[in-house]
Design a protein around this motif. Structure first.
Motif, PDB file in Angstrom:
ATOM      1  N   VAL A 224       0.837  -1.200   0.000  1.00  0.00           N
ATOM      2  CA  VAL A 224       0.000   0.000   0.000  1.00  0.00           C
ATOM      3  C   VAL A 224       0.872   1.249   0.000  1.00  0.00           C
ATOM      4  CG1 VAL A 224      -1.654   1.333   1.389  1.00  0.00           C
ATOM      5  CG2 VAL A 224      -2.014  -1.117   0.988  1.00  0.00           C
ATOM      6  N   GLU A 225       1.958   1.238   0.760  1.00  0.00           N
ATOM      7  CA  GLU A 225       2.873   2.387   0.741  1.00  0.00           C
ATOM      8  C   GLU A 225       3.393   2.646  -0.673  1.00  0.00           C
ATOM      9  OE1 GLU A 225       4.933   2.534   5.145  1.00  0.00           O
ATOM     10  OE2 GLU A 225       5.711   1.113   3.678  1.00  0.00           O
ATOM     11  N   ARG A 226       3.806   1.585  -1.357  1.00  0.00           N
ATOM     12  CA  ARG A 226       4.317   1.758  -2.718  1.00  0.00           C
ATOM     13  C   ARG A 226       3.224   2.289  -3.641  1.00  0.00           C
ATOM     14  NH1 ARG A 226       6.205  -3.794  -2.314  1.00  0.00           N
ATOM     15  NH2 ARG A 226       8.246  -3.846  -1.301  1.00  0.00           N
ATOM     16  N   TYR A 227       2.016   1.755  -3.498  1.00  0.00           N
ATOM     17  CA  TYR A 227       0.914   2.210  -4.351  1.00  0.00           C
ATOM     18  C   TYR A 227       0.647   3.692  -4.120  1.00  0.00           C
ATOM     19  CZ  TYR A 227      -3.602   2.517  -6.615  1.00  0.00           C
ATOM     20  OH  TYR A 227      -4.637   2.895  -7.446  1.00  0.00           O
ATOM     21  N   ILE A 228       0.633   4.097  -2.874  1.00  0.00           N
ATOM     22  CA  ILE A 228       0.389   5.510  -2.561  1.00  0.00           C
ATOM     23  C   ILE A 228       1.496   6.381  -3.148  1.00  0.00           C
ATOM     24  CG2 ILE A 228       0.395   7.186  -0.658  1.00  0.00           C
ATOM     25  CD1 ILE A 228      -1.181   5.112   0.983  1.00  0.00           C
ATOM     26  N   MET A 238     -10.310   4.289   0.627  1.00  0.00           N
ATOM     27  CA  MET A 238      -9.914   3.145   1.436  1.00  0.00           C
ATOM     28  C   MET A 238     -10.208   1.828   0.726  1.00  0.00           C
ATOM     29  SD  MET A 238      -8.408   2.431   4.245  1.00  0.00           S
ATOM     30  CE  MET A 238      -8.123   0.983   5.279  1.00  0.00           C
ATOM     31  N   ALA A 239     -11.302   1.795  -0.035  1.00  0.00           N
ATOM     32  CA  ALA A 239     -11.637   0.564  -0.745  1.00  0.00           C
ATOM     33  C   ALA A 239     -10.532   0.189  -1.731  1.00  0.00           C
ATOM     34  CB  ALA A 239     -12.969   0.728  -1.472  1.00  0.00           C
ATOM     35  N   ARG A 240      -9.975   1.194  -2.383  1.00  0.00           N
ATOM     36  CA  ARG A 240      -8.896   0.920  -3.334  1.00  0.00           C
ATOM     37  C   ARG A 240      -7.655   0.407  -2.619  1.00  0.00           C
ATOM     38  NH1 ARG A 240      -7.662  -1.477  -7.515  1.00  0.00           N
ATOM     39  NH2 ARG A 240      -5.755  -0.770  -8.551  1.00  0.00           N
ATOM     40  N   LEU A 241      -7.329   0.965  -1.482  1.00  0.00           N
ATOM     41  CA  LEU A 241      -6.156   0.525  -0.741  1.00  0.00           C
ATOM     42  C   LEU A 241      -6.330  -0.902  -0.219  1.00  0.00           C
ATOM     43  CD1 LEU A 241      -5.182   3.739   1.256  1.00  0.00           C
ATOM     44  CD2 LEU A 241      -4.359   2.952  -0.975  1.00  0.00           C
ATOM     45  N   VAL A 242      -7.537  -1.239   0.191  1.00  0.00           N
ATOM     46  CA  VAL A 242      -7.812  -2.606   0.637  1.00  0.00           C
ATOM     47  C   VAL A 242      -7.616  -3.584  -0.521  1.00  0.00           C
ATOM     48  CG1 VAL A 242      -9.626  -4.171   1.424  1.00  0.00           C
ATOM     49  CG2 VAL A 242      -9.330  -1.943   2.529  1.00  0.00           C
ATOM     50  N   ALA A 243      -8.095  -3.203  -1.714  1.00  0.00           N
ATOM     51  CA  ALA A 243      -7.926  -4.063  -2.884  1.00  0.00           C
ATOM     52  C   ALA A 243      -6.455  -4.262  -3.218  1.00  0.00           C
ATOM     53  CB  ALA A 243      -8.669  -3.461  -4.077  1.00  0.00           C
ATOM     54  N   VAL A 244      -5.670  -3.201  -3.111  1.00  0.00           N
ATOM     55  CA  VAL A 244      -4.234  -3.294  -3.392  1.00  0.00           C
ATOM     56  C   VAL A 244      -3.538  -4.193  -2.381  1.00  0.00           C
ATOM     57  CG1 VAL A 244      -2.075  -1.968  -3.384  1.00  0.00           C
ATOM     58  CG2 VAL A 244      -4.080  -1.083  -4.586  1.00  0.00           C
ATOM     59  N   ARG A 250      -9.676  -4.211   8.155  1.00  0.00           N
ATOM     60  CA  ARG A 250      -9.244  -4.225   9.550  1.00  0.00           C
ATOM     61  C   ARG A 250      -7.770  -4.605   9.663  1.00  0.00           C
ATOM     62  NH1 ARG A 250     -11.939  -7.738  14.546  1.00  0.00           N
ATOM     63  NH2 ARG A 250     -10.366  -7.158  16.105  1.00  0.00           N
ATOM     64  N   THR A 251      -7.349  -5.637   8.899  1.00  0.00           N
ATOM     65  CA  THR A 251      -5.946  -6.066   8.941  1.00  0.00           C
ATOM     66  C   THR A 251      -5.030  -4.975   8.419  1.00  0.00           C
ATOM     67  OG1 THR A 251      -6.562  -8.393   8.679  1.00  0.00           O
ATOM     68  CG2 THR A 251      -4.302  -7.789   8.106  1.00  0.00           C
ATOM     69  N   LEU A 252      -5.464  -4.309   7.357  1.00  0.00           N
ATOM     70  CA  LEU A 252      -4.652  -3.230   6.796  1.00  0.00           C
ATOM     71  C   LEU A 252      -4.525  -2.082   7.792  1.00  0.00           C
ATOM     72  CD1 LEU A 252      -3.120  -1.972   4.438  1.00  0.00           C
ATOM     73  CD2 LEU A 252      -5.309  -1.124   3.568  1.00  0.00           C
ATOM     74  N   PHE A 253      -5.634  -1.683   8.391  1.00  0.00           N
ATOM     75  CA  PHE A 253      -5.610  -0.589   9.353  1.00  0.00           C
ATOM     76  C   PHE A 253      -4.716  -0.935  10.541  1.00  0.00           C
ATOM     77  CE2 PHE A 253      -7.127   1.825  12.987  1.00  0.00           C
ATOM     78  CZ  PHE A 253      -7.258   3.103  12.459  1.00  0.00           C
ATOM     79  N   GLU A 254      -4.869  -2.156  11.053  1.00  0.00           N
ATOM     80  CA  GLU A 254      -4.063  -2.570  12.209  1.00  0.00           C
ATOM     81  C   GLU A 254      -2.580  -2.634  11.854  1.00  0.00           C
ATOM     82  OE1 GLU A 254      -5.846  -6.221  13.404  1.00  0.00           O
ATOM     83  OE2 GLU A 254      -7.409  -5.253  14.627  1.00  0.00           O
ATOM     84  N   GLY A 255      -2.270  -3.064  10.609  1.00  0.00           N
ATOM     85  CA  GLY A 255      -0.876  -3.120  10.182  1.00  0.00           C
ATOM     86  C   GLY A 255      -0.241  -1.743  10.148  1.00  0.00           C
ATOM     87  N   PHE A 256      -0.964  -0.763   9.607  1.00  0.00           N
ATOM     88  CA  PHE A 256      -0.439   0.598   9.567  1.00  0.00           C
ATOM     89  C   PHE A 256      -0.307   1.176  10.978  1.00  0.00           C
ATOM     90  CE2 PHE A 256      -0.777   0.720   5.034  1.00  0.00           C
ATOM     91  CZ  PHE A 256       0.023   1.768   4.635  1.00  0.00           C
ATOM     92  N   GLN A 257      -1.288   0.921  11.823  1.00  0.00           N
ATOM     93  CA  GLN A 257      -1.218   1.446  13.187  1.00  0.00           C
ATOM     94  C   GLN A 257      -0.052   0.852  13.948  1.00  0.00           C
ATOM     95  OE1 GLN A 257      -3.541   4.341  12.982  1.00  0.00           O
ATOM     96  NE2 GLN A 257      -3.201   3.773  15.089  1.00  0.00           N
ATOM     97  N   ARG A 258       0.196  -0.435  13.753  1.00  0.00           N
ATOM     98  CA  ARG A 258       1.257  -1.098  14.516  1.00  0.00           C
ATOM     99  C   ARG A 258       2.644  -0.715  14.012  1.00  0.00           C
ATOM    100  NH1 ARG A 258       2.434  -7.649  15.004  1.00  0.00           N
ATOM    101  NH2 ARG A 258       4.354  -7.440  16.203  1.00  0.00           N
ATOM    102  N   ASP A 261       2.283   3.615  13.023  1.00  0.00           N
ATOM    103  CA  ASP A 261       1.626   4.486  14.004  1.00  0.00           C
ATOM    104  C   ASP A 261       0.764   5.534  13.312  1.00  0.00           C
ATOM    105  OD1 ASP A 261       0.982   5.213  16.573  1.00  0.00           O
ATOM    106  OD2 ASP A 261       2.597   6.667  16.751  1.00  0.00           O
ATOM    107  N   ILE A 262       0.063   5.122  12.274  1.00  0.00           N
ATOM    108  CA  ILE A 262      -0.723   6.028  11.444  1.00  0.00           C
ATOM    109  C   ILE A 262      -1.714   5.195  10.637  1.00  0.00           C
ATOM    110  CG2 ILE A 262       0.856   5.936   9.461  1.00  0.00           C
ATOM    111  CD1 ILE A 262       0.434   8.877   9.067  1.00  0.00           C
ATOM    112  N   SER A 263      -2.821   5.776  10.225  1.00  0.00           N
ATOM    113  CA  SER A 263      -3.781   5.046   9.400  1.00  0.00           C
ATOM    114  C   SER A 263      -3.364   5.099   7.930  1.00  0.00           C
ATOM    115  CB  SER A 263      -5.176   5.654   9.552  1.00  0.00           C
ATOM    116  OG  SER A 263      -5.234   6.915   8.897  1.00  0.00           O
ATOM    117  N   PRO A 264      -3.874   4.181   7.092  1.00  0.00           N
ATOM    118  CA  PRO A 264      -3.529   4.239   5.654  1.00  0.00           C
ATOM    119  C   PRO A 264      -3.904   5.562   5.006  1.00  0.00           C
ATOM    120  CG  PRO A 264      -4.557   2.131   6.197  1.00  0.00           C
ATOM    121  CD  PRO A 264      -4.692   2.992   7.409  1.00  0.00           C
ATOM    122  N   MET A 265      -5.081   6.112   5.322  1.00  0.00           N
ATOM    123  CA  MET A 265      -5.490   7.368   4.697  1.00  0.00           C
ATOM    124  C   MET A 265      -4.663   8.546   5.213  1.00  0.00           C
ATOM    125  SD  MET A 265      -7.578   6.445   2.448  1.00  0.00           S
ATOM    126  CE  MET A 265      -8.214   8.023   1.877  1.00  0.00           C
TER     127      MET A 265
END
Length: 325
Positions: A224-228, A238-244, A250-258, A261-265
């Protein structure tokens, strides 16, 4: 100690010269103005440099072919990392001197006066990192503006993660010897080098990074970082980031938070703010703040200006005025 052998970048020959003044002029164009004095010889060099500038970093190999003293003072707007692959050098910074050789690379900070003596056999792999680029990468990782310059430890013993970082550099140089990567690929490689350097080499923000849990993120976070990074100027939700990512929201959000320390958006927002800052500081003038902001997806200018100031410590219009002054 892990022995690193970067390729010579022969495909990117910059110059070869026996003349001191010509060598000084050529090297100054890649790095900065400096004093160059041969030591105890005929005043002739056998200097050469191979070099290639990417977006935010430059890589090179060079030698003077003679014992020389180099005095650039403060580098000011870039970090310089150097690994001797032959010979050695003595580096003096902040009143302390140390030897650089295959076992110990060096990292010169922009704000520290430095003086160097290279021996006749000294050949170095060199990485120039723009100060703004590194500070912006750190701001993204911390999700807050950088209030003081990043100051690294100057010596880099070639062990563990430091040696691995230089292996990445050698791999990049090998790739550049064979081909020129696309701009999107270049940005990914640069982001990898900047992030790994910040996580590897001790500096005055290391503790803050560790508190943020900034370890190597799982694959779906890095995807997701590379895509952004590659699509920040396009509509993204967010739907596009989940697809990527290939995982649940939930897993994507938790991964970024952990790991960030920030949300994908929020990561998307910071990336876009960084791109605005890059454009305001480097794109040809004249520029309009509103036009640049809208190009990167910011349409509520009051809110955008507040977010920009929070990250960079000044408003977008102040950035433009500082550039023009």
């Amino acid at each position: 100690m892990l022995c690193i052998n970067p390729p010579s970048l022969a495909a990117h020959r910059y110059f070869r010269s026996i003349d001191v003044d010509e060598t000084r002029e050529k090297v100054s164009k890649v790095y900065c103005s400096h004093r160059l004095d041969p030591i105890g010889g005929t005043g002739r060099l056998d200097a050469w440099q191979n070099s290639l500038a990417l977006d935010r970093i430059s890589v090179g190999m060079m030698s003077y072919g003679a014992e020389v003293e180099i005095d650039p003072g403060c580098l000011e707007d870039f970090y310089l990392l150097m690994l001797p692959v032959a010979g050695s050098a003595t580096i003096t910074s902040e009143g302390k001197s140390f030897r650089a050789d295959r076992a110990t690379a060096t990292l010169l900070n922009p704000t520290d006066p430095v003086r160097m003596v290279w021996d006749q056999a000294c050949t170095k792999a060199m990485v120039r990192i723009e100060r703004d680029a590194l500070e912006q990468q750190l701001a993204i990782l911390l999700d807050k503006p950088i209030r003081a310059p990043v100051r690294f430890a100057t010596t880099m013993p070639m062990e563990g993660t430091v040696a691995i970082w230089w292996q990445y550099v050698a791999a990049l140089m090998g790739e550049l010897d064979r081909t020129t990567p696309a701009r999107a690929t270049t940005r990914q490689l640069e982001a990898l080098l900047l992030t790994n350097l910040l996580e590897t080499q001790p500096h005055n923000y290391s503790e803050a990074l560790q508190r943020g849990g900034c370890a190597i993120a799982p694959r779906h976070v890095r995807l997701v970082e590379r895509y952004i990074e590659d699509h920040a100027d396009e509509p993204i939700d967010m739907a596009r980031l989940v697809a990527v990512s290939g995982v649940s929201s939930r897993t994507l959000f938790e991964g970024f938070q952990r790991f960030r320390d920030i949300s994908p958006m929020a990561y998307l927002r910071l990336t876009r703010l960084r791109r605005v800052h890059e454009e305001l500081t480097s794109a040809p003038l004249p520029l309009g703040v509103a036009d640049v902001a809208s190009r990167w997806g910011f349409y509520e200018l009051g809110r955008f200006a507040g977010q920009y100031r929070s990250l960079f410590g000044e408003t977008p219009s102040e950035t433009l005025r500082r550039r023009a002054s």
